[in-house]
Design an enzyme around this catalytic site. Structure first.
Site, short mmCIF file in Angstrom:
data_model
loop_
_atom_site.label_atom_id
_atom_site.label_comp_id
_atom_site.label_asym_id
_atom_site.label_seq_id
_atom_site.Cartn_x
_atom_site.Cartn_y
_atom_site.Cartn_z
N GLY A 46 0.86 -1.19 0.00
CA GLY A 46 0.00 0.00 0.00
C GLY A 46 0.89 1.23 0.00
O GLY A 46 2.08 1.13 0.32
N GLY A 88 2.29 5.77 4.20
CA GLY A 88 1.42 6.55 5.08
C GLY A 88 0.01 6.01 5.19
O GLY A 88 -0.81 6.56 5.93
N GLY A 90 -0.95 3.22 6.54
CA GLY A 90 -1.19 2.55 7.82
C GLY A 90 -0.76 1.08 7.86
O GLY A 90 -1.15 0.35 8.78
N LYS A 91 0.06 0.66 6.91
CA LYS A 91 0.51 -0.75 6.88
C LYS A 91 1.25 -1.10 8.18
O LYS A 91 0.94 -2.09 8.83
CB LYS A 91 1.46 -1.02 5.70
CG LYS A 91 0.91 -0.70 4.34
CD LYS A 91 1.93 -0.91 3.25
CE LYS A 91 3.16 -0.03 3.34
NZ LYS A 91 2.98 1.40 3.17
N GLY A 92 2.23 -0.25 8.50
CA GLY A 92 3.05 -0.51 9.70
C GLY A 92 2.19 -0.54 10.95
O GLY A 92 2.39 -1.39 11.83
N ARG A 118 15.01 6.16 10.42
CA ARG A 118 14.28 7.26 11.03
C ARG A 118 14.59 7.24 12.52
O ARG A 118 15.01 6.22 13.06
CB ARG A 118 12.77 7.06 10.86
CG ARG A 118 12.31 7.17 9.43
CD ARG A 118 10.83 6.81 9.33
NE ARG A 118 10.42 6.76 7.93
CZ ARG A 118 9.45 5.98 7.46
NH1 ARG A 118 8.81 5.15 8.27
NH2 ARG A 118 9.14 6.01 6.20
N ARG A 174 2.75 12.06 10.62
CA ARG A 174 3.75 11.10 11.12
C ARG A 174 5.08 11.82 11.39
O ARG A 174 5.82 11.44 12.30
CB ARG A 174 3.93 9.96 10.11
CG ARG A 174 4.75 8.82 10.66
CD ARG A 174 4.75 7.61 9.74
NE ARG A 174 5.48 7.86 8.51
CZ ARG A 174 5.58 6.99 7.51
NH1 ARG A 174 4.98 5.83 7.60
NH2 ARG A 174 6.27 7.26 6.44
N ARG A 201 6.63 10.63 -2.25
CA ARG A 201 5.78 9.52 -1.84
C ARG A 201 4.34 9.72 -2.32
O ARG A 201 3.68 8.75 -2.71
CB ARG A 201 5.84 9.36 -0.31
CG ARG A 201 7.10 8.65 0.12
CD ARG A 201 7.46 8.84 1.57
NE ARG A 201 8.79 8.30 1.81
CZ ARG A 201 9.04 7.11 2.33
NH1 ARG A 201 8.05 6.36 2.73
NH2 ARG A 201 10.28 6.67 2.46
N ASN A 207 -8.37 1.57 4.69
CA ASN A 207 -8.05 1.98 6.05
C ASN A 207 -8.56 3.39 6.31
O ASN A 207 -7.82 4.36 6.22
CB ASN A 207 -6.53 1.90 6.29
CG ASN A 207 -6.18 2.23 7.73
OD1 ASN A 207 -7.05 2.22 8.61
ND2 ASN A 207 -4.91 2.53 7.97
N ASP A 208 -9.87 3.44 6.63
CA ASP A 208 -10.47 4.72 7.01
C ASP A 208 -10.46 4.75 8.53
O ASP A 208 -9.60 5.38 9.15
CB ASP A 208 -11.89 4.78 6.41
CG ASP A 208 -12.49 6.17 6.54
OD1 ASP A 208 -11.87 7.00 7.22
OD2 ASP A 208 -13.57 6.41 5.98
N1 LIG Z 1 9.98 -4.45 -2.59
C1 LIG Z 1 10.14 -4.16 -1.29
N2 LIG Z 1 9.55 -3.09 -0.78
C2 LIG Z 1 9.73 -2.83 0.53
C3 LIG Z 1 10.52 -3.67 1.37
N3 LIG Z 1 10.50 -3.16 2.61
C4 LIG Z 1 9.72 -2.08 2.57
N4 LIG Z 1 9.25 -1.87 1.33
C5 LIG Z 1 8.33 -0.83 0.84
O1 LIG Z 1 9.05 0.37 0.67
C6 LIG Z 1 8.16 1.45 0.83
C7 LIG Z 1 8.81 2.51 1.71
O2 LIG Z 1 8.99 2.00 3.00
P1 LIG Z 1 9.45 2.97 4.18
O3 LIG Z 1 10.64 3.74 3.72
O4 LIG Z 1 9.61 2.17 5.43
O5 LIG Z 1 8.26 3.99 4.27
P2 LIG Z 1 6.73 3.89 4.75
O6 LIG Z 1 6.01 2.91 3.89
O7 LIG Z 1 6.25 5.26 4.58
O8 LIG Z 1 6.73 3.46 6.19
C8 LIG Z 1 6.87 0.87 1.38
O9 LIG Z 1 5.96 0.76 0.28
C9 LIG Z 1 7.25 -0.51 1.84
O10 LIG Z 1 6.17 -1.41 1.75
C10 LIG Z 1 11.13 -4.81 0.76
O11 LIG Z 1 11.83 -5.59 1.37
N5 LIG Z 1 10.91 -4.99 -0.57
N1 LIG Z 2 -6.98 4.63 10.05
C1 LIG Z 2 -6.15 5.62 10.41
N2 LIG Z 2 -6.64 6.80 10.73
C2 LIG Z 2 -5.80 7.81 11.08
N3 LIG Z 2 -4.46 7.71 11.16
C3 LIG Z 2 -3.91 6.52 10.84
C4 LIG Z 2 -4.73 5.42 10.46
N4 LIG Z 2 -3.91 4.37 10.20
C5 LIG Z 2 -2.64 4.81 10.42
N5 LIG Z 2 -2.65 6.09 10.82
C6 LIG Z 2 -1.48 6.96 11.10
O1 LIG Z 2 -0.93 7.30 9.83
C7 LIG Z 2 0.49 7.40 9.91
C8 LIG Z 2 1.08 6.47 8.86
O2 LIG Z 2 0.86 5.12 9.23
P1 LIG Z 2 1.98 4.01 9.01
O3 LIG Z 2 1.49 2.77 9.68
O4 LIG Z 2 3.31 4.54 9.42
O5 LIG Z 2 1.90 3.88 7.43
P2 LIG Z 2 2.76 3.01 6.39
O6 LIG Z 2 3.48 1.95 7.18
O7 LIG Z 2 1.75 2.45 5.45
O8 LIG Z 2 3.69 3.96 5.74
C9 LIG Z 2 0.89 7.02 11.32
O9 LIG Z 2 1.14 8.20 12.05
C10 LIG Z 2 -0.36 6.30 11.86
O10 LIG Z 2 -0.49 6.45 13.25
#
Ligand SMILES: Nc1nc2c(ncn2[C@@H]2O[C@H](COP(=O)(O)OP(=O)(O)O)[C@@H](O)[C@H]2O)c(=O)[nH]1
Ligand SMILES: Nc1ncnc2c1ncn2[C@@H]1O[C@H](COP(=O)(O)OP(=O)(O)O)[C@@H](O)[C@H]1O
Length: 389
Positions: free
Chosen positions: A144, A147, A149-151, A177, A270, A281, A304-305
């Site tokens: 996805g 930002g 919300g995967k993490g 980070r 974030r 991004r 993810n609303d």
């Molecule tokens: N292909 C690939 N993508 C990754 C991997 N690890 C993280 N990503 C992707 O890289 C992107 C950026 O990750 P990150 O820098 O942590 O930023 P965030 O998604 O904003 O938390 C995201 O779309 C992740 O899903 C990996 O091992 N392989």
């Molecule tokens: N459903 C939601 N509503 C509002 N804020 C959210 C929601 N899901 C995640 N967040 C917030 O959005 C920001 C990005 O989420 P994060 O899990 O870091 O995204 P990703 O891993 O996809 O980059 C974080 O600050 C998180 O707390």
């Protein structure tokens, strides 16, 4: 009934000049199998590394030996091996006298993975995978835009079910980070080191994302699955596409934001990226969402609303509720005898214990439901003992 029992640990003729660099008698511990015009000799060690079993290839037509690139983590050398050629370009290698969790290995010499790697590396390639009994639950790939919300969703899952899920820690060349720990959130690494490891076949997938290199090492997935946990991969759409094409049989989930404005707000709130990185991004998010929704990679799309609602939907589609049992690993041990013969009967391998003072038990290795393969693990092995009366 199917094919006649066929077994064969064939030693090459004595006095061969082998790829280990010496004209020598085949050592007792070396095993060879013939596939077409080529013999694969399994024995010794790999490039002088005593912890890694060696593989050499002898071509009958050219009478030449070669050392292939060996991908995946192979077995450690032991006192002896049996080997048998299976269908689909694999050799089953059984370590003699080893515990069942370390006795069954597959050397892939002509599978689609190996053929692809040959093309990529431009040289002869073989690849190991370890045989694992039973089937662990499928790994979960979550993709996805940045930002969305995967993490956050993954953290919730791991917190609620710590013994059920494990996170595949990716490698990345981006800078850590604040609060991110090496080995926990990512393996932060140097570009040249990572590129070399990719070339050495250590990665299941990799991609350039937002200007940095990211990748999933084979080891990072194995560490999780070997501990009996269900592996979660947080990777981008390009990575998901590569995993879909690999032997890793996974569930693919794409997480969408309620709107681009909300995505932007979350990224800003974030507070982990510079303005320039946020813009990059957001630009990439558009294409990623389109690819996620229409590529045919993802079986499930989550919106993810409301976070709690989205988390509930995630748990539902994974088939877990609040009372879900914790999955464990099967630990019953069957040790493969040191002295044995091996017979192939269709998809079953019969391992007959031999030698004085033994009970002459037979172990049946059923390969009819194996799945997965190199690089990584071959799963679905069934092992049973038939006691002699
Ligand atoms: N292909 C690939 N993508 C990754 C991997 N690890 C993280 N990503 C992707 O890289 C992107 C950026 O990750 P990150 O820098 O942590 O930023 P965030 O998604 O904003 O938390 C995201 O779309 C992740 O899903 C990996 O091992 N392989
Ligand atoms: N459903 C939601 N509503 C509002 N804020 C959210 C929601 N899901 C995640 N967040 C917030 O959005 C920001 C990005 O989420 P994060 O899990 O870091 O995204 P990703 O891993 O996809 O980059 C974080 O600050 C998180 O707390």
């Amino acid at each position: 009934m199917g094919e006649a029992p066929a077994f064969f640990v064939n030693h090459l003729e004595n006095g061969y000049t082998n790829g280990f660099g010496v004209k020598s008698e085949p050592k007792n511990r070396d095993t060879s199998v013939q596939i077409g015009d080529r013999s694969f000799v399994i024995g010794g060690n790999h490039e002088g590394n005593p912890l890694f079993l060696g593989v050499q290839i002898h071509d009958k037509i050219t009478n030449k030996w070669s050392s292939p690139s060996v991908l995946g983590t192979g077995p450690k050398p032991c006192k002896g091996y049996s080997a048998i050629v299976l269908k689909n370009g694999r050799i089953l290698v059984i370590k003699k006298g080893s515990a069942s969790d370390d006795s069954i290995w597959f050397l892939e010499v002509d599978t689609s993975f190996v053929r692809e790697q040959k093309k990529l590396l431009g040289r002869e390639v073989v690849a190991w995978s370890k045989g694992v009994r039973g089937n662990a639950e499928k790994p979960i790939v979550i993709s996805g835009p940045s930002g969305v919300g995967k993490g956050t969703l993954i953290s919730m899952l791991m917190k609620e079910f710590p013994s059920m899920f494990g996170f595949s820690v990716s490698h990345t060349t981006r800078a850590p980070r604040f609060m991110e720990k090496c080995g926990v959130h990512y393996h932060f690494t140097d570009k040249t080191v990572m590129e070399k490891e990719i070339k050495d076949g250590k990665f299941l997938e990799f991609a350039s994302v937002h200007g940095n290199l990211y990748g999933t090492s084979i080891e990072s997935v194995e560490v999780v699955t070997d501990s009996g946990k269900r592996c979660i991969l947080d990777i981008d759409v390009q990575g998901a596409r590569s995993v879909k094409a690999s032997s890793l049989d996974a569930i693919f989930i794409f997480v969408c934001p309620p709107s681009m404005n909300e995505l932007e707000d979350r990224l800003r709130a974030r507070g982990t990226e510079t303005e320039e990185q946020i813009q990059k991004r957001l630009r990439n998010a558009d294409a990623e969402i389109k690819a996620g929704e229409s590529s045919g990679i993802f079986e499930h799309i989550l919106y993810n609303d409301n976070l709690e609602e989205c988390y509930k939907n995630l748990k539902n589609l994974l088939g877990i509720d609040d009372h879900a049992p914790v999955n464990g690993v099967e630990v019953e041990g069957i040790n493969l005898p040191k002295e044995h013969t091996v017979t192939k009967m269709e998809e079953k391998i019969l391992i007959q214990e031999t030698g004085e003072g033994t009970k002459n038990n037979m172990i049946v290795l059923d390969l009819s439901s194996i799945n997965g393969g190199a690089p990584g693990r071959t799963r679905g092995i069934v092992l049973d003992t038939v006691k002699s009366s």
